[in-house]
Design a protein around this motif. Structure first.
Motif, PDB file in Angstrom:
ATOM      1  N   ILE A  72      12.358   7.703  -5.345  1.00  0.00           N
ATOM      2  CA  ILE A  72      12.493   7.465  -3.909  1.00  0.00           C
ATOM      3  C   ILE A  72      11.682   6.242  -3.503  1.00  0.00           C
ATOM      4  O   ILE A  72      12.142   5.389  -2.734  1.00  0.00           O
ATOM      5  N   GLN A  73      10.446   6.121  -4.032  1.00  0.00           N
ATOM      6  CA  GLN A  73       9.609   4.998  -3.622  1.00  0.00           C
ATOM      7  C   GLN A  73      10.148   3.676  -4.139  1.00  0.00           C
ATOM      8  O   GLN A  73      10.027   2.647  -3.457  1.00  0.00           O
ATOM      9  N   PHE A 107       0.821  -1.214   0.000  1.00  0.00           N
ATOM     10  CA  PHE A 107       0.000   0.000   0.000  1.00  0.00           C
ATOM     11  C   PHE A 107       0.853   1.262   0.000  1.00  0.00           C
ATOM     12  O   PHE A 107       0.398   2.307  -0.454  1.00  0.00           O
ATOM     13  N   ARG A 108       2.073   1.179   0.529  1.00  0.00           N
ATOM     14  CA  ARG A 108       2.927   2.369   0.546  1.00  0.00           C
ATOM     15  C   ARG A 108       3.210   2.831  -0.877  1.00  0.00           C
ATOM     16  O   ARG A 108       3.029   4.003  -1.216  1.00  0.00           O
ATOM     17  N   LEU A 127      -4.830   7.908   3.242  1.00  0.00           N
ATOM     18  CA  LEU A 127      -5.139   8.351   1.876  1.00  0.00           C
ATOM     19  C   LEU A 127      -5.864   7.257   1.116  1.00  0.00           C
ATOM     20  O   LEU A 127      -6.857   7.515   0.420  1.00  0.00           O
ATOM     21  N   VAL A 128      -5.390   5.998   1.255  1.00  0.00           N
ATOM     22  CA  VAL A 128      -6.041   4.887   0.554  1.00  0.00           C
ATOM     23  C   VAL A 128      -7.481   4.732   1.046  1.00  0.00           C
ATOM     24  O   VAL A 128      -8.414   4.552   0.249  1.00  0.00           O
ATOM     25  N   ALA A 137      10.173   8.349   4.229  1.00  0.00           N
ATOM     26  CA  ALA A 137       9.274   7.541   3.407  1.00  0.00           C
ATOM     27  C   ALA A 137       8.592   6.474   4.250  1.00  0.00           C
ATOM     28  O   ALA A 137       7.430   6.142   4.012  1.00  0.00           O
ATOM     29  N   VAL A 138       9.309   5.940   5.238  1.00  0.00           N
ATOM     30  CA  VAL A 138       8.669   4.949   6.109  1.00  0.00           C
ATOM     31  C   VAL A 138       7.660   5.631   7.031  1.00  0.00           C
ATOM     32  O   VAL A 138       6.570   5.110   7.270  1.00  0.00           O
ATOM     33  N   GLU A 163       5.929   8.042   6.337  1.00  0.00           N
ATOM     34  CA  GLU A 163       4.801   8.484   5.535  1.00  0.00           C
ATOM     35  C   GLU A 163       3.708   7.424   5.458  1.00  0.00           C
ATOM     36  O   GLU A 163       2.582   7.740   5.083  1.00  0.00           O
ATOM     37  N   SER A 164       4.042   6.161   5.798  1.00  0.00           N
ATOM     38  CA  SER A 164       3.113   5.088   5.444  1.00  0.00           C
ATOM     39  C   SER A 164       1.771   5.224   6.152  1.00  0.00           C
ATOM     40  O   SER A 164       0.741   4.918   5.546  1.00  0.00           O
ATOM     41  N   ILE A 206      13.128  -1.894   1.827  1.00  0.00           N
ATOM     42  CA  ILE A 206      12.272  -2.565   2.808  1.00  0.00           C
ATOM     43  C   ILE A 206      12.242  -4.058   2.526  1.00  0.00           C
ATOM     44  O   ILE A 206      12.198  -4.871   3.459  1.00  0.00           O
ATOM     45  N   ILE A 255      -0.245   7.392   4.153  1.00  0.00           N
ATOM     46  CA  ILE A 255      -0.670   6.740   2.919  1.00  0.00           C
ATOM     47  C   ILE A 255      -1.866   5.825   3.186  1.00  0.00           C
ATOM     48  O   ILE A 255      -2.783   5.738   2.373  1.00  0.00           O
ATOM     49  N   TYR A 256      -1.868   5.146   4.351  1.00  0.00           N
ATOM     50  CA  TYR A 256      -3.031   4.298   4.656  1.00  0.00           C
ATOM     51  C   TYR A 256      -4.302   5.139   4.694  1.00  0.00           C
ATOM     52  O   TYR A 256      -5.334   4.748   4.142  1.00  0.00           O
ATOM     53  N   PHE A 265       1.622   1.806  -3.710  1.00  0.00           N
ATOM     54  CA  PHE A 265       0.352   2.066  -4.419  1.00  0.00           C
ATOM     55  C   PHE A 265      -0.210   3.433  -4.045  1.00  0.00           C
ATOM     56  O   PHE A 265      -0.575   4.227  -4.916  1.00  0.00           O
ATOM     57  N   GLY A 266      -0.254   3.719  -2.740  1.00  0.00           N
ATOM     58  CA  GLY A 266      -0.839   4.984  -2.290  1.00  0.00           C
ATOM     59  C   GLY A 266      -0.055   6.180  -2.769  1.00  0.00           C
ATOM     60  O   GLY A 266      -0.635   7.190  -3.165  1.00  0.00           O
ATOM     61  N   ASN A 267       1.272   6.070  -2.770  1.00  0.00           N
ATOM     62  CA  ASN A 267       2.082   7.189  -3.242  1.00  0.00           C
ATOM     63  C   ASN A 267       1.819   7.483  -4.704  1.00  0.00           C
ATOM     64  O   ASN A 267       1.636   8.631  -5.096  1.00  0.00           O
ATOM     65  N   ILE A 295      12.812   2.855  -1.711  1.00  0.00           N
ATOM     66  CA  ILE A 295      12.226   2.409  -0.443  1.00  0.00           C
ATOM     67  C   ILE A 295      11.712   0.984  -0.575  1.00  0.00           C
ATOM     68  O   ILE A 295      11.902   0.159   0.327  1.00  0.00           O
TER      69      ILE A 295
END
Lengths: 220, 85
Positions: A201-202, A162-163, B75-76, B65-66, B68-69, A209, B72-73, A165-167, A205
């Motif tokens: 960047i994504q 989701f990280r 937002l979804v 970026a981590v 941010e998650s 990860i 992002i949740y 996808f959402g971005n 990441i």
């Protein structure tokens, strides 16, 4: 940049086999990567030219990153992590081409990649610690935390996918909103930000990860 | 009990979903604070050791970026609320 996949055609005219635009663009990016890899590795020389130098820089930087987090096993994981990084990176960047959409703006792709990483990390955990030794790690530090650990483990592929996808989808929605308000040249810097910068960047990441999940599973 | 016609009921559901999407994005506060904190610490680190600038920036971007998650949740969830109801 896309606010979500849409069905463009049906495979063999069968309504159960929809083909989305993201699927087509993801195959296009696969073909582009294969062609680029063939061209870049056709004439490898000891004194690298400009193209070979750039590709070697990319591969060695991925290798260094792997060596820092998985010492001694960087070469084993380089094809896997390198493929993920390059594929996600190209998938994010190809969305800035007008008329094409980002294949990473489709949850099917990101969740698929995240599930592959999930399976690989558990396989590596069992391989390094033995089945019982690995399963025992879920009961640490006390056995009462077992359900919590299992839920945390299952949440990993979800957060991982989701990280990305959402971005990508969030950026696409913001850009399409701006296009409705202010067409013309105004949204161009947004393409540079969401398409190029956030995309790269994504991708970084996503790969980092994946390495982190594998190294955590290996240590038990 | 008040009985709504299907049209009215659907409008109410739609309005509630849009309101919920707005409320879901309150979660954007968290990543904002977290990313700002990371950026501030990175500025301190660069000020103390300007030669480590590249490493600090890479680490900062990864951490942001981590962080941010969670945003992002939300937002979804907001996207799902807006586009599926």
């Amino acid at each position: 940049m896309n606010p979500g996949p849409r069905v463009v055609t049906y495979l063999f005219g069968n309504p159960n086999l929809p083909v989305t635009d993201t699927l087509i663009v993801s195959w296009l990016s696969i073909i582009l990567i294969v062609i680029f890899a063939r061209v870049a590795t056709k004439r490898l020389t000891l004194k690298p030219g400009r193209l070979q130098n750039a590709v070697e820089l990319l591969i060695t930087s991925i290798h260094d990153q792997l060596e820092a987090m998985l010492p001694g096993e960087a070469m084993r994981f380089l094809p896997f992590i390198g493929t993920i990084f390059i594929y996600v990176g190209v998938g994010n960047l190809i969305g800035t081409v007008p008329g094409l959409v980002s294949p990473t703006g489709d949850l099917n792709l990101t969740l698929g990649l995240a599930l592959v990483v999930f399976l690989v990390s558990h396989y590596e955990g069992v391989r390094d610690n033995g089945l019982w030794g690995y399963l025992k790690g879920f009961g640490e530090p006390v056995i009462f935390l077992l359900p919590l650990n299992i839920v945390g483990e299952l949440a990993r592929p979800i957060s991982h996918s989701f990280r990305l996808f959402g971005n990508v989808v969030g950026g696409g929605i913001i850009i399409s909103l701006i296009y409705q308000v202010a067409p013309g040249l105004i949204p161009v810097p947004l393409h540079a930000w969401f398409g190029l910068f956030v995309g790269l960047i994504q991708a970084l990441i996503f790969g980092m990860i994946a390495i982190a999940y594998i190294s955590v599973a290996k240590s038990g | 009990m008040v009985q709504f016609s299907p049209d009215v009921a659907h409008t109410i559901i739609k309005a509630a979903a849009l309101l919920g999407a707005g409320f879901a994005m309150i979660a954007g506060i968290g990543p904002g604070v977290g990313q700002g904190y990371a950026a501030g610490k990175a500025v301190e680190a660069v000020a103390r050791d300007p030669e480590a600038r590249g490493n600090v920036i890479t680490t900062m971007l990864l951490g942001q970026a981590v962080a941010e998650s969670t945003g992002i949740y939300s937002l979804v969830i907001a996207i799902v609320l807006i586009f599926t109801i």
